[in-house]
Each structure stands twice: as structure tokens, then as C-alpha cells.
Motif scaffolding. Sequence first.
Motif, PDB file in Angstrom:
ATOM      1  N   GLY A  35     -16.955 -17.838  -7.648  1.00 44.88           N
ATOM      2  CA  GLY A  35     -15.725 -18.463  -7.152  1.00 44.88           C
ATOM      3  C   GLY A  35     -14.480 -18.043  -7.901  1.00 44.88           C
ATOM      4  O   GLY A  35     -13.359 -18.304  -7.445  1.00 44.88           O
ATOM      5  N   ASP A  36     -14.632 -17.374  -9.039  1.00 46.74           N
ATOM      6  CA  ASP A  36     -13.485 -16.875  -9.798  1.00 46.74           C
ATOM      7  C   ASP A  36     -13.008 -15.511  -9.276  1.00 46.74           C
ATOM      8  O   ASP A  36     -12.096 -14.912  -9.858  1.00 46.74           O
ATOM      9  N   PHE A  37     -13.616 -15.027  -8.200  1.00 46.99           N
ATOM     10  CA  PHE A  37     -13.282 -13.714  -7.651  1.00 46.99           C
ATOM     11  C   PHE A  37     -12.849 -13.820  -6.182  1.00 46.99           C
ATOM     12  O   PHE A  37     -13.184 -14.780  -5.474  1.00 46.99           O
ATOM     13  N   ASP A  38     -12.133 -12.815  -5.731  1.00 43.67           N
ATOM     14  CA  ASP A  38     -11.837 -12.601  -4.320  1.00 43.67           C
ATOM     15  C   ASP A  38     -12.423 -11.251  -3.915  1.00 43.67           C
ATOM     16  O   ASP A  38     -12.564 -10.346  -4.751  1.00 43.67           O
ATOM     17  N   LEU A  72     -14.748  -6.651  -5.604  1.00 39.92           N
ATOM     18  CA  LEU A  72     -14.321  -7.985  -6.051  1.00 39.92           C
ATOM     19  C   LEU A  72     -13.231  -7.843  -7.111  1.00 39.92           C
ATOM     20  O   LEU A  72     -13.301  -6.955  -7.964  1.00 39.92           O
ATOM     21  N   ARG A  73     -12.270  -8.762  -7.050  1.00 39.64           N
ATOM     22  CA  ARG A  73     -11.176  -8.788  -8.028  1.00 39.64           C
ATOM     23  C   ARG A  73     -11.095 -10.181  -8.640  1.00 39.64           C
ATOM     24  O   ARG A  73     -11.150 -11.182  -7.914  1.00 39.64           O
ATOM     25  N   GLY A 131      -2.076  -6.735  -6.634  1.00 37.91           N
ATOM     26  CA  GLY A 131      -1.276  -7.363  -5.579  1.00 37.91           C
ATOM     27  C   GLY A 131      -1.849  -7.192  -4.197  1.00 37.91           C
ATOM     28  O   GLY A 131      -1.197  -7.575  -3.213  1.00 37.91           O
ATOM     29  N   SER A 132      -3.068  -6.631  -4.048  1.00 36.38           N
ATOM     30  CA  SER A 132      -3.660  -6.391  -2.726  1.00 36.38           C
ATOM     31  C   SER A 132      -4.130  -7.688  -2.080  1.00 36.38           C
ATOM     32  O   SER A 132      -4.597  -8.615  -2.762  1.00 36.38           O
ATOM     33  N   SER A 178     -13.325 -12.714   2.942  1.00 31.94           N
ATOM     34  CA  SER A 178     -13.519 -13.013   1.520  1.00 31.94           C
ATOM     35  C   SER A 178     -13.986 -14.447   1.288  1.00 31.94           C
ATOM     36  O   SER A 178     -14.954 -14.671   0.549  1.00 31.94           O
ATOM     37  N   ASP A 179     -13.327 -15.413   1.873  1.00 36.12           N
ATOM     38  CA  ASP A 179     -13.668 -16.812   1.587  1.00 36.12           C
ATOM     39  C   ASP A 179     -15.108 -17.127   1.982  1.00 36.12           C
ATOM     40  O   ASP A 179     -15.820 -17.833   1.256  1.00 36.12           O
TER      41      ASP A 179
END
Length: 593
Positions: free
Chosen positions: A330-333, A244-245, A31-32, A38-39
Amino acid sequence: MRLLALLSLLATCCGKRYFADTALWHQDRSGSAKHPDSDRVIAWMEAGNGFGTANQFRADLSFHLFEVNGSTPWRAFTKTSEFYDGECDHAVMPVPEFGRIEGEADYHCAGGGDCHLLAVDYSKNKIYEMWRAEIGNGRYNGNPFHGGCTSVWDMSEAYGWDVPVSDFSNYGRGLDCTSADAAGIPITPMLFTADELASGVIDHALRFVLPNKNLRARKYVYPATHSTNPTRGPDSAPPYGAHLRLKSMADLQARNPSVDFGKLPSGAQVIITALQTYGMFMADGGNVPLIGLSDHYTTAKYWDRANYAYGDEDPNRLFHEHDLKFLSPGDFDMLDNGGPVRSLGDVGCSLRFPWSEPTNAPPVPLSPSPDTPAPATPSPATPAPLTPSPNTPAPVTPSPDTPAPNTPAPLTPSPNTPAPVTPFPATPAPLTPSPDTLSPVTPSPDTPAPATPSPATPAPLTLAPVTPSPDTPAPATPFPSTPTPLTPSPNTPAPVTPFPATPAPLTASPDTRVTPSPNTHAPVTPSPDTPAPATPVPLTPSPNTPAPTTPFPSTPTPLTPSPNTPAPVTPFPATPAPLTASPDTRAPVTPSP
């Protein structure tokens, strides 16, 4: 013994947490909020600057981790140029007998990779990690043992990585300090295992790597404490320590419509859940991004190797390296763990926890070099003789004319060398002189009498054995045990009084000199080419050599010397009397050494 050692490795490292539950990599970050940058970072990675294996999210399952204890062999190692003094720990390392290093089948770093050696000792609460380990012939007791940067982690220490973070200026091993991982953080706590996948739960963050060109140049963020010089990406690239998450399942399905996530192998689904919950930390430079442990020593296996040559052919596999390759940057933040972005070298490494344990280890029997033939092992009961190497010369077979060992052969003297003196028996027989034997030398009437040393300061004599020259009279024959003194002739110079057992030093007259007789023979110099014989050969006198003195019998009769014969030397008594110097005696003669 071998079975017990192997079982201890198979029972390793599963189901146990490393460090405290408050450590950063144990925290649920599902939930962070994203990092403000990031973007921008993810967009740059997505534009062809992402994962090193054709931008595919593949897994490297070549690491090995061993649970060790006091019965494990421990060894000191020699530092290489990849060991950085002041940043690394020169510790004694555990080397399990059946262990191996990253990417290899034993301890030989044949492939030129990072060759990490990893072990955990729960009895000491320590993790041991070495970069570029190398043991000569690949065996645990091979030689030499070389190692690069090594770090020993104390699992009872928080290292400033506990949450919430209180100080971003003092954490880890120290700012600008590296470890066995370039980021300066431990490797072991973030490796997943086949046993974890089989259990259905990974309860920690994972470890990933990127090519150096895709990492922000010389930059790192918390929890990392270090970057490297080869990094060369722009400010939009992720720095060392980036967290990365993986996006939510809804986002993943939207981005990857061709993937049926419900049909992925069970281990792949466990990894997805862990990445969504705990994320992964950027820890090193490399090409294959996701890092896990080999299943060589684990109970669970990634696939059925007995029936399938390749893991992706096994429909019931737990996990294969390519099962998640469809994932892209792109599947990560990127998450924000706080603290500034730092530049390598801004402060210089000052280790917060310098290594303080002894660097010596219990002795481990070392294997010889690969080029050294193994020695023969004799049977304890009846030892077998060793078989010589093919290049070993055969033992020498003695000639029929060669004397037996330990019995030296008599030497043949040189034609110009006088024969050595034959020692006299306990009761010598009298010698019969040759008809041609010369008479004894008569000293010159001008030759002064031998000096009688002063009783106050006589110097002790140390007689050296003399080998006569061809022109020198034969040495005097030693007297029997109880010789009878000779009666000197009236014209004979006084005999020399023998020195006492502990003579007093001689006192020389200040203006006395000794003039040697012109007919006195020079001291004998032995021939350099003539070795001393083991068994002396009797002398054969030369026609021109004076006859040797005839030894006296056991009870000799006093001799009546010739009027022209010099007085014989009076033998030393068992307890000689001190010398009495004549008032007119000239300077004492210094005996030859």
C-alpha cells in the motif's frame, strides 16, 4: 597475481551507468501519473498477496557483479535443461578467478537457488548474465561448467527501451523471449550497491521480485517481454514488468506513524529516495522483494562485520536487509509505461538480436573432478618422484630366477613340439648326423616333376616362416652366401628355376593338373600353445626325424648325390633369371602364403 586479480574485482561496477541515459530505468518518474488499474492491483496485493517474506519489504543482498576484460578467464559452458534454445545465448562466459555466483561463496550452486552469474565488460560494451550457473568444484577452472538461460546485452543498443517509446510491438530481445531474468530484461542495470549507498545517490530504477502465486498468470507488460507458466494470480495481480513507485514522504509518514524516517540508516534513506524517483520493476519470481549487490567486492560495506555478528546490531551501519521491512504494497503506486498487457505464447519468441560471436574460449587450465586426486607437481630443477595412491599396487620385485628386463627368458618347448630352427652362422659348421637319422625321403616315381612357371606370368612368392610339426622333416639349412650348385643325378627331377626379382605372371596350361605325391608331407601347422622364443633353442632331432641337411662350407665341394636321392633345390641367385616353362609342363603350383 592473486592480489591483482582480487583488486580488479574490488574495483568493479560502481559509479558507471549501463545503457544510454534515455533508457527507461534512468528516467525520473516522480511526477508520472498512476496506471488506471493501480488502485485495484495495489488493493489486491495489500490483502495478503504482496511481498513473499511475510509481506515485509526485505532486501536480498546476495548478488555479485564483476567487471571483466580480456585478461579474465573466459569459458564455454554446457547447456542444461534450463537453457531454452531460440531464446537464450550460448555464449562464452567470463569466470573471474575469485568470483562467485548469487547466494554462494564460489561457483558451486549448492543451495539450489537461481545462482545468477553476472559480469560487465566495458571494453566490449557488453553485460553477461547467466541463470543457474554451476562449476563442478566451485573453482573458476573446475569441471564441468553448466549453465541455464544466458543473455548477452549490448549496452550500445537501445532495445526499444528508450524514452519516448516508439513501438510497443518490437522491443527488448523480442516478444515472448526470456533472458537470465524471467521478465526478459537485464538484471545488472537495476541492482543497487553499497558504494552507491555510501555516495548518497542511486540514479536508476531498482529490481524486485514476487512469489509466482502473486503474479498475474502468464501476463507481461512493457518493458518485460516474457512471463512464466508457474504464475497463477488473478487479473488483479501485477503482471511481469509492473512498475511500482514509492509514495511521497508525506504519504509514507501518514501510513507509518511509528517510523522515524529521519533516523533510518543513511543507505535506507538513499533507497527510499531512489524508489520515489525511479521506482522498481517486477522482474522475476521470488520471495525476498528488493534486490541489491553484495558488498563482498565493493569498497563500502553495509555494516561493520569485524565488530558485529549481525548488521542490524551496528548503530552506524550503512544498510541492513531488514531496515525497510515496514514498507507494504500500500506504500506504492503502479505506473503506466504504455503498451498492452500480453499473454505468454501469443506470438512466440523470435530473437531480435541472436547471439553471433564465437562460442569457443581461450583455454583455461581445468581443475580435476572433486573425486580425482591432484597429480604430484615435480620441482622444475630436480623433479621429485610421485607418491603412489594408497590403492596403487606396489611395484613388482623380480624373482631371483627372473631374467633382467629387456632380456627375454628362453622358452621351454612343449614335449610334443619340435624345437625351433637354429639360425646358421655366417660361416656354418657342417652338422654331424645322428647314427639313427633317417635317410632323405625318396619321392614316388609317379610324382610329376615340379612345374616350371611360364616366364610371361609368374606370381611372386612370399615365403612365410614355418614351425615344423613333430613328424615333419627338419627344414632345409640355408645355403652360404656363395654356394656351389649341385650336380643332379640322372634320375632326379629337374630342379626348379628360381624366380626373378620382378617375376612376370604365370600362364597356366588350360588342362594341366598337379597330382601330389602320396608320400608328400602335409604343410606344417605350428602348435597354438607354443610362443615363439625370444632366443631360439637348438633343435634336438627326434629319433624318427630325418636329419637336417648339412650346410655347405664357405667354399663347398660339389656333392655327388646318391642314385636314389632327389636333387637338391638350386638356391636363388642375387639376380635370378626368368623362368622358362616346359611345353609339357602341367598347371603351375600356387605357392603357399
